[in-house]
Design a protein around this motif. Structure first.
Motif, PDB file in Angstrom:
ATOM      1  N   TYR A   1     -11.687   8.746  -0.639  1.00  0.00           N
ATOM      2  CA  TYR A   1     -11.568   7.368  -1.115  1.00  0.00           C
ATOM      3  C   TYR A   1     -10.588   6.614  -0.221  1.00  0.00           C
ATOM      4  CZ  TYR A   1     -13.592   9.339  -5.389  1.00  0.00           C
ATOM      5  OH  TYR A   1     -14.407   9.974  -6.293  1.00  0.00           O
ATOM      6  N   LEU A   2     -10.949   5.391   0.138  1.00  0.00           N
ATOM      7  CA  LEU A   2     -10.061   4.489   0.865  1.00  0.00           C
ATOM      8  C   LEU A   2      -9.753   3.308  -0.038  1.00  0.00           C
ATOM      9  CD1 LEU A   2     -11.794   4.501   4.376  1.00  0.00           C
ATOM     10  CD2 LEU A   2      -9.853   5.882   3.617  1.00  0.00           C
ATOM     11  N   LEU A   3      -8.459   2.936  -0.134  1.00  0.00           N
ATOM     12  CA  LEU A   3      -8.043   1.894  -1.061  1.00  0.00           C
ATOM     13  C   LEU A   3      -7.071   0.934  -0.388  1.00  0.00           C
ATOM     14  CD1 LEU A   3      -7.989   4.880  -2.683  1.00  0.00           C
ATOM     15  CD2 LEU A   3      -7.577   3.395  -4.621  1.00  0.00           C
ATOM     16  N   ASP A   4      -7.146  -0.318  -0.804  1.00  0.00           N
ATOM     17  CA  ASP A   4      -6.211  -1.357  -0.361  1.00  0.00           C
ATOM     18  C   ASP A   4      -5.859  -2.206  -1.580  1.00  0.00           C
ATOM     19  OD1 ASP A   4      -4.736  -3.290   0.918  1.00  0.00           O
ATOM     20  OD2 ASP A   4      -6.441  -4.282   1.844  1.00  0.00           O
ATOM     21  N   ALA A   5      -4.568  -2.315  -1.875  1.00  0.00           N
ATOM     22  CA  ALA A   5      -4.135  -3.074  -3.054  1.00  0.00           C
ATOM     23  C   ALA A   5      -3.655  -4.475  -2.709  1.00  0.00           C
ATOM     24  CB  ALA A   5      -3.021  -2.322  -3.789  1.00  0.00           C
ATOM     25  N   SER A   6      -3.840  -4.904  -1.458  1.00  0.00           N
ATOM     26  CA  SER A   6      -3.399  -6.251  -1.083  1.00  0.00           C
ATOM     27  C   SER A   6      -4.495  -7.295  -1.295  1.00  0.00           C
ATOM     28  CB  SER A   6      -2.971  -6.279   0.390  1.00  0.00           C
ATOM     29  OG  SER A   6      -4.091  -6.119   1.243  1.00  0.00           O
ATOM     30  N   ASP A   7      -5.731  -6.840  -1.419  1.00  0.00           N
ATOM     31  CA  ASP A   7      -6.885  -7.734  -1.542  1.00  0.00           C
ATOM     32  C   ASP A   7      -7.435  -7.653  -2.952  1.00  0.00           C
ATOM     33  OD1 ASP A   7      -9.224  -9.128  -1.386  1.00  0.00           O
ATOM     34  OD2 ASP A   7      -9.991  -8.119   0.386  1.00  0.00           O
ATOM     35  N   LYS A   8      -7.399  -8.739  -3.684  1.00  0.00           N
ATOM     36  CA  LYS A   8      -7.793  -8.710  -5.092  1.00  0.00           C
ATOM     37  C   LYS A   8      -9.270  -8.421  -5.289  1.00  0.00           C
ATOM     38  CE  LYS A   8      -8.631 -13.682  -5.809  1.00  0.00           C
ATOM     39  NZ  LYS A   8      -8.245 -14.853  -6.617  1.00  0.00           N
TER      40      LYS A   8
ATOM     41  N   ASN B   1       0.803  -1.219   0.000  1.00  0.00           N
ATOM     42  CA  ASN B   1       0.000   0.000   0.000  1.00  0.00           C
ATOM     43  C   ASN B   1       0.838   1.271   0.000  1.00  0.00           C
ATOM     44  OD1 ASN B   1      -2.600  -1.086  -0.251  1.00  0.00           O
ATOM     45  ND2 ASN B   1      -2.615  -1.683   1.905  1.00  0.00           N
ATOM     46  N   MET B   2       2.095   1.199   0.411  1.00  0.00           N
ATOM     47  CA  MET B   2       2.984   2.350   0.227  1.00  0.00           C
ATOM     48  C   MET B   2       3.303   2.555  -1.258  1.00  0.00           C
ATOM     49  SD  MET B   2       5.707   2.356   3.374  1.00  0.00           S
ATOM     50  CE  MET B   2       5.194   2.618   5.069  1.00  0.00           C
ATOM     51  N   VAL B   3       3.469   1.467  -1.996  1.00  0.00           N
ATOM     52  CA  VAL B   3       3.641   1.583  -3.446  1.00  0.00           C
ATOM     53  C   VAL B   3       2.402   2.237  -4.055  1.00  0.00           C
ATOM     54  CG1 VAL B   3       3.830   0.297  -5.609  1.00  0.00           C
ATOM     55  CG2 VAL B   3       5.242  -0.359  -3.651  1.00  0.00           C
ATOM     56  N   LEU B   4       1.224   1.789  -3.630  1.00  0.00           N
ATOM     57  CA  LEU B   4      -0.028   2.368  -4.115  1.00  0.00           C
ATOM     58  C   LEU B   4      -0.102   3.859  -3.810  1.00  0.00           C
ATOM     59  CD1 LEU B   4      -2.950   2.123  -5.210  1.00  0.00           C
ATOM     60  CD2 LEU B   4      -3.643   1.459  -2.886  1.00  0.00           C
ATOM     61  N   ILE B   5       0.210   4.256  -2.573  1.00  0.00           N
ATOM     62  CA  ILE B   5       0.142   5.665  -2.164  1.00  0.00           C
ATOM     63  C   ILE B   5       1.106   6.513  -2.994  1.00  0.00           C
ATOM     64  CG2 ILE B   5       0.671   7.253  -0.264  1.00  0.00           C
ATOM     65  CD1 ILE B   5      -0.304   4.913   1.615  1.00  0.00           C
ATOM     66  N   THR B   6       2.328   6.017  -3.163  1.00  0.00           N
ATOM     67  CA  THR B   6       3.338   6.777  -3.898  1.00  0.00           C
ATOM     68  C   THR B   6       2.959   6.922  -5.365  1.00  0.00           C
ATOM     69  OG1 THR B   6       4.970   5.793  -2.401  1.00  0.00           O
ATOM     70  CG2 THR B   6       5.813   7.005  -4.279  1.00  0.00           C
ATOM     71  N   MET B   7       2.421   5.871  -5.983  1.00  0.00           N
ATOM     72  CA  MET B   7       1.998   5.952  -7.382  1.00  0.00           C
ATOM     73  C   MET B   7       0.816   6.907  -7.542  1.00  0.00           C
ATOM     74  SD  MET B   7       2.402   2.047  -8.839  1.00  0.00           S
ATOM     75  CE  MET B   7       2.309   2.558 -10.560  1.00  0.00           C
ATOM     76  N   LEU B   8      -0.102   6.896  -6.586  1.00  0.00           N
ATOM     77  CA  LEU B   8      -1.235   7.827  -6.643  1.00  0.00           C
ATOM     78  C   LEU B   8      -0.760   9.273  -6.535  1.00  0.00           C
ATOM     79  CD1 LEU B   8      -3.743   5.867  -4.375  1.00  0.00           C
ATOM     80  CD2 LEU B   8      -4.086   6.378  -6.797  1.00  0.00           C
TER      81      LEU B   8
ATOM     82  N   ILE C   1      -3.566   1.383   4.922  1.00  0.00           N
ATOM     83  CA  ILE C   1      -4.277   1.524   3.652  1.00  0.00           C
ATOM     84  C   ILE C   1      -4.011   2.910   3.080  1.00  0.00           C
ATOM     85  CG2 ILE C   1      -6.091  -0.124   4.287  1.00  0.00           C
ATOM     86  CD1 ILE C   1      -7.901   2.305   4.905  1.00  0.00           C
ATOM     87  N   ALA C   2      -4.560   3.173   1.898  1.00  0.00           N
ATOM     88  CA  ALA C   2      -4.374   4.470   1.231  1.00  0.00           C
ATOM     89  C   ALA C   2      -5.629   5.317   1.373  1.00  0.00           C
ATOM     90  CB  ALA C   2      -4.052   4.261  -0.243  1.00  0.00           C
ATOM     91  N   HIS C   3      -5.424   6.620   1.521  1.00  0.00           N
ATOM     92  CA  HIS C   3      -6.509   7.595   1.615  1.00  0.00           C
ATOM     93  C   HIS C   3      -6.283   8.640   0.529  1.00  0.00           C
ATOM     94  CE1 HIS C   3      -8.275  11.413   3.035  1.00  0.00           C
ATOM     95  NE2 HIS C   3      -9.148  10.693   3.722  1.00  0.00           N
ATOM     96  N   VAL C   4      -7.322   8.942  -0.229  1.00  0.00           N
ATOM     97  CA  VAL C   4      -7.232   9.955  -1.287  1.00  0.00           C
ATOM     98  C   VAL C   4      -8.362  10.956  -1.101  1.00  0.00           C
ATOM     99  CG1 VAL C   4      -7.354  10.422  -3.761  1.00  0.00           C
ATOM    100  CG2 VAL C   4      -6.154   8.390  -2.942  1.00  0.00           C
ATOM    101  N   GLU C   5      -8.013  12.235  -1.137  1.00  0.00           N
ATOM    102  CA  GLU C   5      -8.998  13.320  -1.125  1.00  0.00           C
ATOM    103  C   GLU C   5      -9.003  13.927  -2.515  1.00  0.00           C
ATOM    104  OE1 GLU C   5     -11.924  15.094   1.077  1.00  0.00           O
ATOM    105  OE2 GLU C   5     -10.376  13.866   2.023  1.00  0.00           O
ATOM    106  N   ASP C   6     -10.164  13.860  -3.194  1.00  0.00           N
ATOM    107  CA  ASP C   6     -10.220  14.335  -4.575  1.00  0.00           C
ATOM    108  C   ASP C   6     -11.578  14.968  -4.862  1.00  0.00           C
ATOM    109  OD1 ASP C   6      -9.007  14.417  -7.329  1.00  0.00           O
ATOM    110  OD2 ASP C   6     -10.801  13.223  -7.784  1.00  0.00           O
ATOM    111  N   ASN C   7     -11.562  16.260  -5.223  1.00  0.00           N
ATOM    112  CA  ASN C   7     -12.784  16.991  -5.573  1.00  0.00           C
ATOM    113  C   ASN C   7     -13.868  16.868  -4.495  1.00  0.00           C
ATOM    114  OD1 ASN C   7     -11.794  17.937  -8.078  1.00  0.00           O
ATOM    115  ND2 ASN C   7     -12.345  15.997  -9.066  1.00  0.00           N
ATOM    116  N   GLY C   8     -13.431  16.986  -3.251  1.00  0.00           N
ATOM    117  CA  GLY C   8     -14.375  16.950  -2.146  1.00  0.00           C
ATOM    118  C   GLY C   8     -14.825  15.567  -1.742  1.00  0.00           C
ATOM    119  N   LYS C   9     -14.331  14.538  -2.393  1.00  0.00           N
ATOM    120  CA  LYS C   9     -14.693  13.159  -2.065  1.00  0.00           C
ATOM    121  C   LYS C   9     -13.515  12.444  -1.404  1.00  0.00           C
ATOM    122  CE  LYS C   9     -18.096  12.442  -5.766  1.00  0.00           C
ATOM    123  NZ  LYS C   9     -18.461  11.589  -6.929  1.00  0.00           N
TER     124      LYS C   9
END
Length: 665
Positions: free
Chosen positions: A414-421, A365-372, A404-412
């Motif tokens: 998002y929570l993401l996890d790339a370890s679970d398919k 998830n650090m790879v995911l955060i950095t790529m985002l 996990i990853a947290h993204v703030e985008d256009n007032g929304k």
């Protein structure tokens, strides 16, 4: 975070030959024949086993190089009453390893004995060397397993062990209560008075508490004189609980560890003579700043050269932001396979995980955060404790075991996890839905993030049934599940082939024959799961040759009530809001007519927290059943149990009702 509820009760202790009183504390006597011949527990005849005695004691020792260390001594004695209690013949002790700047915990088994009656004599069997095994179950945890010899119904087992740790910011938890009754439990701390700990009691039982202060000291080897020593005052606390009932297993509980009677201790401050007290207890911001400064955390989030070419290849400016996030998440899911280890720190590092295509939760998830972030998003890590890890009563690094990853985008958000398919945007593994996590900014500041979703997961089911004149019936089934209901379905069934799904359904629904099974969007995780199949059923209930009764839910009817006990001490956690709609259309043969149908019913739970409606309508020889179940609030306190129990019992009873048919004369 979940609320903890306390009920303070005092239960007397029956006189038992097991103990010899020493002051306020009972010590163990030798095992007796009477105890070995005992067939059932004196307060709970259903108990499979019971703790006859449980003792925990914490003292401090001084080491010239390591300073003060905590010494945890645990003693217990268990009686086995039934074969279900044989599982207690294996005991596991967790200890910490590989902590930054600390020595590994040291575990010593001092006594491990099984007692049995053989030829009217007491037989003692010591655990053999091969019965004690060590295994690393994570990057920072080692488990010592003790397998008792010749354990059988009627046996008594006794274990005494010691764990020494130089990590003293918090002490090991002591559980007074378990899934079997506890006759007597005592926990003692004897700690130098300049170390001030805050004790937190969980559960529903208040222990007796005794305080004392006395002189103590410790000899140590200082490199020159073998008998060097230090003297200090010791603050002693003794906590005692007697005749504790077992923890009752209930449906919809997040983690029993959150509610069992136990004690936790956090170092609050250190008193230094002629100086101000050194405050040790931390805030969550203190904890997250410390985490971010660790090179296995903050430094790893700065690395990015290893994926630049791949990122340019998979995303484009023509994509919407949500499509970009999904694309990056899916890429990381396919690129790096989870190696089975959780944690908030990297082990091999993000570059190594990316190159070798395998890593722990933090690395993935650090790879995911950095790529985002590199793709232009505002992404940050969220630290959390999984449901099986429980909740923390005070700020500490050990409270977290997942990232996990947290993204703030256009007032929304998002929570993401790339370890679970099976996950996608805002669909996390169910084990992550544990109240709140901590969003960590690069500055080290942090804030709470709600993990459980506020959006509804829906299931729409349609059943079309043709009833034949010989009382057999056949029909079509269709269901659509989204969000977490779709996620749960994929987790349970995503590995099954079509024929395996058919076999599974036929085993679940006795005598039901399934054909033409079809599953849509199995691997398109952002879309609903859609199931279609045909079925045939050749059995029915009859009251007489000319009268027939059918349940309009057919094989969809619930066969067991959910909340059956009169009282409940634990909160109810449904995890996420749910809406379920069921429509059943029944075509009756011409030779039947309807004698009666179930009445319409509408119910409301508490303050519109849940709604339920049930309605059957008739149009000539066609019957239509419509059910709507809407659970808006997913977490309830024990005080609300009576209303919830009544609500679900009424649903259960309503859905057992039948349509009465009769043959036309």
């Amino acid at each position: 975070m979940k609320k903890i509820f306390f009920v303070f009760l005092f239960i007397g202790l029956n006189k038992m030959s097991l103990y010899a009183q020493k002051g306020k504390i009972y010590e163990l006597n030798e095992v007796t024949k009477q105890e070995l011949l005992e067939k059932k527990h004196h307060l709970d005849t259903s108990a499979s086993a019971a703790y006859l005695y449980k003792k925990g004691k914490v003292t401090f020792e001084y080491h010239r190089e390591r300073g003060f260390e905590s010494v945890h001594e645990i003693t217990y004695r268990i009686k086995i009453y039934k074969k279900e209690g044989l599982d207690y013949g294996i005991h596991k002790i967790n200890s910490y390893i590989n902590r930054k700047g600390l020595y590994n915990d040291r575990v010593t088994i001092e006594k491990a004995v099984t007692y049995n009656i053989v030829d009217d004599k007491i037989e003692k069997i010591n655990v053999k060397k091969e019965g004690i095994n060590e295994d690393n179950v994570g990057e920072y945890v080692k488990t010592t397993s003790v397998v008792f010899s010749n354990v059988k119904v009627g046996s008594i087992i006794e274990l005494k062990y010691k764990v020494v740790s130089d990590y003293i910011h918090s002490l090991r938890d002591f559980d007074f209560q378990d899934f079997i009754p506890t006759n007597y439990a005592v926990f003692i701390t004897e700690i130098p008075t300049n170390y001030v700990y805050k004790s937190v009691l969980r559960g529903f039982f208040k222990p007796e508490l005794y305080n004392d202060v006395f002189h103590g000291g410790h000899e140590f080897y200082n490199g020159q004189f073998k008998n060097a020593s230090i003297d200090f005052l010791i603050n002693s606390k003794t906590f005692i609980l007697k005749d504790l009932p077992k923890i009752e297993k209930e449906p919809f509980v997040d983690n029993y560890q959150n509610y069992k009677s136990k004690i936790e201790n956090e170092l609050e401050k250190i008193l230094i003579q002629n100086q101000d007290a050194k405050q040790i207890a931390e805030t969550w911001d203190d904890v997250t700043k410390s985490i971010y400064k660790d090179k296995k955390f903050g430094n790893e989030l700065l690395k990015r050269n290893y994926f630049e070419d791949d990122l340019l290849r998979i995303v484009s400016d023509s994509m919407s932001n949500e499509v970009k996030m999904k694309t990056i998440q899916n890429f990381v899911k396919n690129r790096i396979q989870w190696n089975g280890y959780r944690g908030i720190f990297t082990k091999e590092g993000v570059v190594e995980a990316y190159t070798k295509r395998s890593g722990n939760i933090a690395e993935i998830n650090m790879v995911l955060i950095t790529m985002l972030n590199r793709a232009g998003f505002n992404a940050n890590p969220v630290l959390l404790s999984t449901r099986d890890n429980g909740t923390a009563e005070f700020p500490n690094i050990d409270a977290f075991n997942y990232l996990i990853a947290h993204v703030e985008d256009n007032g929304k958000t998002y929570l993401l996890d790339a370890s679970d398919k099976y996950g996608t945007l805002n669909i996390l593994p169910s084990l992550c839905l544990n109240g709140t996590g901590r969003l960590v900014q690069q500055t080290g500041g942090s804030s709470e993030v709600l993990l459980n979703p506020d959006f509804i997961s829906k299931e729409i089911t349609f059943l079309q049934v043709d009833l034949n004149s010989d009382l057999s019936y056949k029909g079509k089934y269709r269901s659509q599940k989204d969000n977490y209901l779709a996620y749960d379905f994929r987790r349970k069934n995503g590995h099954l082939k079509i024929d395996e799904m058919q076999d599974k359904l036929e085993s679940e629904f006795y005598l039901l024959q399934i054909a033409n099974y079809d599953l849509s969007n199995k691997f398109d995780y952002a879309k609903p799961i859609i199931e279609n199949y045909t079925f045939e059923y050749k059995e029915n209930e009859t009251t007489s040759a000319n009268k027939i009764l059918i349940n309009p839910l057919f094989f969809l009817v619930n066969r067991e009530a959910v909340f059956t006990k009169d009282k409940r001490n634990l909160p109810i956690d449904f995890i996420f809001p749910i809406n379920k709609k069921i429509t059943v259309s029944i075509n009756l043969p011409e030779e039947f007519e309807i004698e009666s149908i179930p009445s319409e019913k509408k119910m409301v739970l508490l303050n519109n927290d849940a709604l339920y409606s049930y309605k059957v309508t008739i149009d000539k020889n066609k019957v239509l059943l419509q059910i709507n179940f809407d659970l808006k609030t997913y977490f309830y306190t024990p005080d609300e149990y009576a209303e919830i129990q009544n609500f679900f019992i009424e649903i259960f009873n309503k859905e057992k009702e039948h349509i009465f048919l009769k043959r036309k004369s």
